[in-house]
Enzyme design. Structure first.
Site, PDB file in Angstrom:
ATOM      1  CB  CYS A 113      -1.230   0.107   1.231  1.00  0.00           C
ATOM      2  SG  CYS A 113      -1.906  -1.474   1.072  1.00  0.00           S
ATOM      3  CG  HIS A 249      -2.985   3.742   1.922  1.00  0.00           C
ATOM      4  ND1 HIS A 249      -3.443   3.338   0.584  1.00  0.00           N
ATOM      5  CD2 HIS A 249      -3.184   2.743   2.672  1.00  0.00           C
ATOM      6  CE1 HIS A 249      -3.792   1.887   0.813  1.00  0.00           C
ATOM      7  NE2 HIS A 249      -3.758   1.640   2.095  1.00  0.00           N
ATOM      8  CG  ASN A 279      -6.472  -0.558   1.186  1.00  0.00           C
ATOM      9  OD1 ASN A 279      -5.795  -0.033   0.104  1.00  0.00           O
ATOM     10  ND2 ASN A 279      -6.057  -1.194   2.295  1.00  0.00           N
TER      11      ASN A 279
HETATM   12  N1  COA Z   1     -18.422  -8.066   8.975  1.00  0.00           N
HETATM   13  C1  COA Z   1     -18.937  -8.264  10.424  1.00  0.00           C
HETATM   14  N2  COA Z   1     -18.027  -8.499  11.442  1.00  0.00           N
HETATM   15  C2  COA Z   1     -16.858  -8.575  11.090  1.00  0.00           C
HETATM   16  C3  COA Z   1     -16.156  -8.514   9.743  1.00  0.00           C
HETATM   17  C4  COA Z   1     -17.147  -8.118   8.578  1.00  0.00           C
HETATM   18  N3  COA Z   1     -16.828  -7.827   7.518  1.00  0.00           N
HETATM   19  N4  COA Z   1     -14.766  -8.493   9.861  1.00  0.00           N
HETATM   20  C5  COA Z   1     -14.796  -8.765  11.165  1.00  0.00           C
HETATM   21  N5  COA Z   1     -15.915  -8.865  11.836  1.00  0.00           N
HETATM   22  C6  COA Z   1     -16.116  -9.181  13.371  1.00  0.00           C
HETATM   23  C7  COA Z   1     -14.890 -10.029  14.021  1.00  0.00           C
HETATM   24  O1  COA Z   1     -15.034 -11.290  13.905  1.00  0.00           O
HETATM   25  C8  COA Z   1     -14.926  -9.647  15.264  1.00  0.00           C
HETATM   26  O2  COA Z   1     -15.984 -10.371  15.871  1.00  0.00           O
HETATM   27  P1  COA Z   1     -15.744 -10.873  17.372  1.00  0.00           P
HETATM   28  O3  COA Z   1     -15.707  -9.817  18.453  1.00  0.00           O
HETATM   29  O4  COA Z   1     -16.840 -11.767  17.568  1.00  0.00           O
HETATM   30  O5  COA Z   1     -14.571 -11.975  17.477  1.00  0.00           O
HETATM   31  C9  COA Z   1     -15.394  -8.000  15.386  1.00  0.00           C
HETATM   32  O6  COA Z   1     -16.041  -7.967  13.882  1.00  0.00           O
HETATM   33  C10 COA Z   1     -14.469  -7.197  15.786  1.00  0.00           C
HETATM   34  O7  COA Z   1     -13.351  -7.460  14.930  1.00  0.00           O
HETATM   35  P2  COA Z   1     -11.987  -6.586  14.903  1.00  0.00           P
HETATM   36  O8  COA Z   1     -10.890  -7.112  13.881  1.00  0.00           O
HETATM   37  O9  COA Z   1     -11.561  -6.305  16.323  1.00  0.00           O
HETATM   38  O10 COA Z   1     -12.524  -5.218  14.333  1.00  0.00           O
HETATM   39  P3  COA Z   1     -11.791  -3.795  14.225  1.00  0.00           P
HETATM   40  O11 COA Z   1     -12.697  -2.782  14.750  1.00  0.00           O
HETATM   41  O12 COA Z   1     -10.237  -3.864  14.406  1.00  0.00           O
HETATM   42  O13 COA Z   1     -11.988  -3.701  12.368  1.00  0.00           O
HETATM   43  C11 COA Z   1     -10.808  -3.556  10.410  1.00  0.00           C
HETATM   44  C12 COA Z   1     -11.601  -4.212  11.633  1.00  0.00           C
HETATM   45  C13 COA Z   1     -10.074  -4.692   9.431  1.00  0.00           C
HETATM   46  C14 COA Z   1     -11.692  -2.761  10.013  1.00  0.00           C
HETATM   47  C15 COA Z   1      -9.869  -2.582  11.214  1.00  0.00           C
HETATM   48  O14 COA Z   1      -9.069  -3.562  11.993  1.00  0.00           O
HETATM   49  C16 COA Z   1      -8.687  -2.224  10.258  1.00  0.00           C
HETATM   50  O15 COA Z   1      -9.262  -1.252   9.510  1.00  0.00           O
HETATM   51  N6  COA Z   1      -7.525  -2.533  10.468  1.00  0.00           N
HETATM   52  C17 COA Z   1      -6.670  -1.782   9.533  1.00  0.00           C
HETATM   53  C18 COA Z   1      -6.399  -2.669   8.203  1.00  0.00           C
HETATM   54  C19 COA Z   1      -5.853  -1.862   7.215  1.00  0.00           C
HETATM   55  O16 COA Z   1      -5.948  -0.641   7.170  1.00  0.00           O
HETATM   56  N7  COA Z   1      -4.896  -2.903   6.542  1.00  0.00           N
HETATM   57  C20 COA Z   1      -4.466  -2.192   5.209  1.00  0.00           C
HETATM   58  C21 COA Z   1      -3.320  -1.280   5.738  1.00  0.00           C
HETATM   59  S1  COA Z   1      -2.804  -0.879   4.345  1.00  0.00           S
END
Ligand code: COA
Length: 322
Positions: A113, A249, A279
């Site tokens: 990214c 980004h 993304n």
């Molecule tokens: N729909 C519904 N629920 C979802 C889901 C989806 N698409 N994806 C994950 N969940 C659930 C998880 O299973 C978890 O459930 P649990 O509490 O029962 O275990 C819950 O949602 C919370 O998951 P978590 O990973 O803690 O959520 P979060 O608030 O961290 O959000 C992201 C997840 C991926 C959106 C966030 O972590 C993020 O944006 N991270 C950075 C990613 C990124 O930028 N990557 C690229 C970098 S270039």
């Protein structure tokens, strides 16, 4: 002193739009969850027969047209991509042939990214050293091919697209400073854990997919981007109020908002496309830049802060007078 300035921008998105509602039918997710956690509403997905270079070519042609430069004038082509058409030749070489030119150096950069910032910084150094005068810098991805469409934690986040800029040598300062970093100790948090020389059986089985520990990535990204903002301002002796536009980004609206807050910047000075593009990895910054240039928000003479964070981990920034 010779500087590198942005002479023109271009972008291209595949036609097919996949909404959050479409994804609700595929995995256990909801439109509300995706919007609230990421800000994403839809993403563009390449057709089965569309490759990264297929997206890079129209984006590049648009950037060349905007710059008023013929492809034959280019003396450097760099493509940032994680999803190249072929193992080799590089996507930059394939793009060069599509543009009907040959002879100038052409190579790919892989920093996931952060790839576009890496490519831009590299091209800028070619120009400042006098090695190049007109460079095409592209970020292009078909990330949809490395997604597990049954994994709700990753497949809702990404999209496909391409963005490009033409950089040219100039007496006036354009790119003011660039900053690149990496820390391979974090490789396991965000990766496709197989490749040609490692766990190739996974590739052969069609299981080469993005794996991410999202929550941990989120925390490091927010913290790291905050630090690189300070580093960039310090290096250029500029203050927060000198920046007209943040062109970040586009991974997650919450990460973008945290960086804007760090800059004391209202969100109407931040270019946001993550809602419509998802993304798009290396393509996200040049795509966002082109959108805001073409809709008239970004004007000549304004100061732009570009910043990215991605797998590796890699991160980087560029401060630009447009
Ligand atoms: N729909 C519904 N629920 C979802 C889901 C989806 N698409 N994806 C994950 N969940 C659930 C998880 O299973 C978890 O459930 P649990 O509490 O029962 O275990 C819950 O949602 C919370 O998951 P978590 O990973 O803690 O959520 P979060 O608030 O961290 O959000 C992201 C997840 C991926 C959106 C966030 O972590 C993020 O944006 N991270 C950075 C990613 C990124 O930028 N990557 C690229 C970098 S270039």
């Amino acid at each position: 002193m010779t500087f590198a300035r942005i002479a023109g921008t271009g972008s291209y998105l595949p036609e097919n739009i996949v909404t959050n509602k479409d994804l609700e039918r595929r995995v256990d997710t909801t439109d509300q969850w995706i919007r609230e956690r990421t800000g994403i509403e839809q993403r563009h997905i390449a057709a089965e027969d569309q490759s990264t270079v297929d997206l890079a070519e129209p984006a590049s042609r648009r950037a060349l047209e905007a710059a008023g430069i013929d492809a034959s004038e280019l003396d450097l082509i760099i493509v940032a991509t994680t999803t190249p058409d072929k193992i080799f030749p590089s996507s930059a070489c394939l793009l060069q042939a599509r543009l009907g030119v040959g002879g100038c150096p052409a190579f790919d950069v892989q920093a996931v990214c952060s790839g576009f910032i890496y490519a831009l910084a590299t091209a800028e150094k070619f120009i400042r050293s006098g090695s190049s005068k007109k460079a095409l810098v592209v970020g292009a991805e078909v990330f949809s091919r490395i997604l597990n469409w049954d994994d709700r934690t990753t497949c809702v986040l990404f999209g496909d697209g391409a963005g490009a800029v033409v950089l040219e040598a100039s007496e006036e300062a354009g790119v003011l400073s660039t900053h690149l970093h990496a820390d391979g100790n974090y490789a396991d948090l965000l990766q496709v854990p197989c490749g040609i020389s490692h766990h190739y059986e996974q590739v052969k089985a069609g299981q080469a997919f993005v794996e991410m520990r999202g929550n941990e990535v989120f925390k490091v990204a927010v913290n790291t981007l905050g630090k690189i903002v300070d580093e960039t301002l310090e290096a250029t002796q500029m203050s927060k109020s000198d920046i007209d536009w943040l062109v970040p980004h586009q991974a997650n609206l919450r990460i973008i908002s945290a960086t804007a807050k760090k800059l004391d910047m209202p969100m109407d000075q931040v270019v946001v496309t993550v809602n419509r593009h998802g993304n798009t990895s290396a393509a996200s910054i040049p795509l966002a830049l082109d959108v805001a240039v073409r809709d008239g928000r970004i004007k000549r003479g304004q100061v732009l802060l570009l910043e990215a964070f991605g797998g590796g981990f890699t991160w980087g920034s560029a401060l630009i007078r447009y």
